[in-house]
Each structure stands twice: as structure tokens, then as C-alpha cells.
Scaffold this motif. Structure first.
Motif, short mmCIF file in Angstrom:
data_model
loop_
_atom_site.label_atom_id
_atom_site.label_comp_id
_atom_site.label_asym_id
_atom_site.label_seq_id
_atom_site.Cartn_x
_atom_site.Cartn_y
_atom_site.Cartn_z
N GLU A 1 5.24 2.50 -11.16
CA GLU A 1 3.89 1.97 -10.99
C GLU A 1 3.47 1.19 -12.23
O GLU A 1 3.96 1.44 -13.33
CB GLU A 1 2.89 3.12 -10.78
CG GLU A 1 3.03 3.83 -9.46
CD GLU A 1 2.45 3.06 -8.27
OE1 GLU A 1 1.92 1.95 -8.46
OE2 GLU A 1 2.54 3.59 -7.16
N THR B 1 0.81 -1.22 0.00
CA THR B 1 0.00 0.00 0.00
C THR B 1 0.84 1.27 0.00
O THR B 1 0.37 2.32 -0.41
CB THR B 1 -0.93 0.02 1.23
OG1 THR B 1 -0.14 -0.08 2.41
CG2 THR B 1 -1.93 -1.12 1.17
N ASP B 2 2.10 1.17 0.45
CA ASP B 2 2.93 2.36 0.54
C ASP B 2 4.17 2.31 -0.34
O ASP B 2 5.08 3.10 -0.19
CB ASP B 2 3.32 2.62 2.00
CG ASP B 2 4.09 1.47 2.62
OD1 ASP B 2 4.06 0.35 2.04
OD2 ASP B 2 4.71 1.65 3.67
N GLU B 3 4.20 1.34 -1.27
CA GLU B 3 5.30 1.22 -2.21
C GLU B 3 4.74 0.97 -3.60
O GLU B 3 3.64 0.43 -3.74
CB GLU B 3 6.22 0.06 -1.83
CG GLU B 3 7.03 0.27 -0.58
CD GLU B 3 7.98 -0.88 -0.33
OE1 GLU B 3 7.67 -2.03 -0.71
OE2 GLU B 3 9.05 -0.64 0.24
N PRO B 4 5.52 1.29 -4.64
CA PRO B 4 5.08 0.99 -6.01
C PRO B 4 5.30 -0.48 -6.33
O PRO B 4 5.89 -1.21 -5.53
CB PRO B 4 6.00 1.89 -6.84
CG PRO B 4 7.27 1.91 -6.05
CD PRO B 4 6.82 1.95 -4.60
N THR C 1 2.57 10.99 -4.28
CA THR C 1 3.43 10.48 -3.21
C THR C 1 4.75 9.99 -3.77
O THR C 1 5.82 10.30 -3.24
CB THR C 1 2.72 9.33 -2.46
OG1 THR C 1 1.53 9.84 -1.87
CG2 THR C 1 3.61 8.74 -1.39
N GLY C 2 4.69 9.21 -4.85
CA GLY C 2 5.90 8.66 -5.45
C GLY C 2 6.83 9.74 -5.97
O GLY C 2 8.05 9.66 -5.82
N ARG D 1 -1.18 8.30 -5.44
CA ARG D 1 0.02 7.44 -5.41
C ARG D 1 1.14 8.07 -6.24
O ARG D 1 2.31 8.03 -5.86
CB ARG D 1 -0.29 6.04 -5.93
CG ARG D 1 -1.00 5.17 -4.92
CD ARG D 1 -1.19 3.75 -5.42
NE ARG D 1 0.05 3.02 -5.58
CZ ARG D 1 0.69 2.37 -4.61
NH1 ARG D 1 0.21 2.39 -3.38
NH2 ARG D 1 1.79 1.70 -4.84
N PRO E 1 -2.62 3.43 -11.48
CA PRO E 1 -2.53 3.99 -10.14
C PRO E 1 -3.31 5.30 -10.04
O PRO E 1 -3.49 6.00 -11.04
CB PRO E 1 -1.02 4.25 -9.97
CG PRO E 1 -0.53 4.46 -11.36
CD PRO E 1 -1.36 3.53 -12.22
N TRP F 1 10.45 5.23 -8.54
CA TRP F 1 9.12 4.74 -8.14
C TRP F 1 8.42 4.37 -9.44
O TRP F 1 8.11 5.24 -10.25
CB TRP F 1 8.41 5.87 -7.42
CG TRP F 1 7.03 5.60 -6.91
CD1 TRP F 1 5.89 5.47 -7.65
CD2 TRP F 1 6.62 5.48 -5.55
NE1 TRP F 1 4.81 5.28 -6.84
CE2 TRP F 1 5.23 5.28 -5.54
CE3 TRP F 1 7.30 5.54 -4.34
CZ2 TRP F 1 4.51 5.13 -4.37
CZ3 TRP F 1 6.57 5.39 -3.17
CH2 TRP F 1 5.20 5.18 -3.18
#
Length: 179
Positions: free
Chosen positions: A83, A64-67, A94-95, A91, A87, A81
């Protein structure tokens, strides 16, 4: 009792002429029960097309907190990061704040994704590339996936030549900015 993830192994022969990267990769990744074969293949493609020292898979759709794919330097600092799929803007935002480089690989309609992100706050959105493939390319190739896979990924002049367990296909790699 919940169904667990299925482990998939990939032996990837990578020849990215555009970047001068030639490697044999041995990859293992867990496929969540709700994850499609197309998403698994997309993660392998993103890993291969972004391959560099320090690259790794995250926990996939369970993270949930990483790609899906990330790159860390020798100190452990997050440098890329990456994805896959579709996404949400949050996200990507954040990335983009967490890593110096962000990229998105999708097997969906890229213009629809861009429309979904339009008007949303995405840090450095104009600098984030959205890579896509020809219609049904990923889904067709993913139908050849097994638990153990032999894959050849060749890239020249942004044309991807892919062989998955003896099934060959090709697609242009299209690029457009996220923002």
C-alpha cells in the motif's frame, strides 16, 4: 465529460545495494485526475524498493480491492500486498489475510498513521512494516515529474538517493511496525 487518466512513463535505474537488486525498469502508470504527483512518485518508489519477479501496479487509487502495488507468484497467487499513502485499517487487514507479506509506504507523518490504526483490527499488524521518508522529501521530488521521466533510485544502508529528471535528493528510509 469526465477527465481521463494521464499516462506517465518512467525509465528507472535501480541500484538497491541493501538487497543486491540492480535493474533497469520501464514503467507505465496511469495517474487518476484526483491523484497527486506525490502519490504517483510514491507508487514508483514502492515498486522500486519492493522490486522482485511478479511485481505489478494495480489501477492505483481507482482499485478498490487491490493495493497500489502487488506481487504474484508464477501460479498467480498473491504473495505481497503493498500500500501507499494512508490506507485505512480495513485495507491492511484484508491485505494481510490475502498475502503472505504486506508493506506500507507513506509520505505522511508515520506517527499520525499509527495513531489512526491504534485499536483497530489488523491481521498480523505487528508484522507489517510502515516505511516513511524525511519531511517533504517525496513532495519536493514529485515537483520534477513530467509525463516521461528518467529516474535513478539508489539504496544503501537504508539511505535512499533519488534523481528525478535531473533533480537529486536523498532521505533515510524509516521503518516502524503498523501494529
Amino acid at each position: 465529460m469526465a477527465i481521463g487518466s494521464t499516462m506517465h512513463t518512467f525509465t528507472v535505474q535501480l541500484a538497491d545495494v541493501d538487497r543486491g537488486v540492480y535493474e533497469e525498469l520501464s514503467l507505465r502508470l496511469a495517474r487518476h485526475p484526483s491523484e497527486t504527483a506525490a502519490n504517483v512518485l510514491l507508487r514508483v518508489l514502492a515498486y522500486s524498493l519492493e522490486y522482485e519477479e511478479g511485481i505489478a501496479f494495480s489501477e492505483g487509487i481507482a482499485a478498490t480491492d487491490e493495493p497500489a502495488v502487488l506481487v504474484r507468484d508464477a501460479t498467480g497467487r498473491l504473495t505481497a500486498w503493498i500500500e501507499v499513502g494512508a490506507p485505512d485499517a480495513a485495507r491492511l487487514h484484508t491485505g494481510s489475510k490475502a498475502a503472505g507479506r504486506v508493506a506500507v509506504y507513506t509520505h505522511r507523518e508515520p506517527n499520525r498513521l499509527a495513531q489512526a490504526w491504534a485499536g483497530k483490527t489488523i491481521h498480523r499488524g505487528a508484522d507489517i512494516p510502515l516505511y516513511s521518508f524525511e519531511k517533504d522529501f517525496v513532495e519536493d521530488a514529485a515537483s520534477a515529474l513530467e509525463r516521461r521521466n528518467a529516474v535513478t533510485v539508489s539504496v544503501t544502508e537504508r539511505q535512499l538517493y533519488l534523481d528525478v529528471n535531473g533533480r537529486s535528493s536523498s532521505s533515510a528510509i524509516a521503518e516502524q511496525p503498523v501494529g
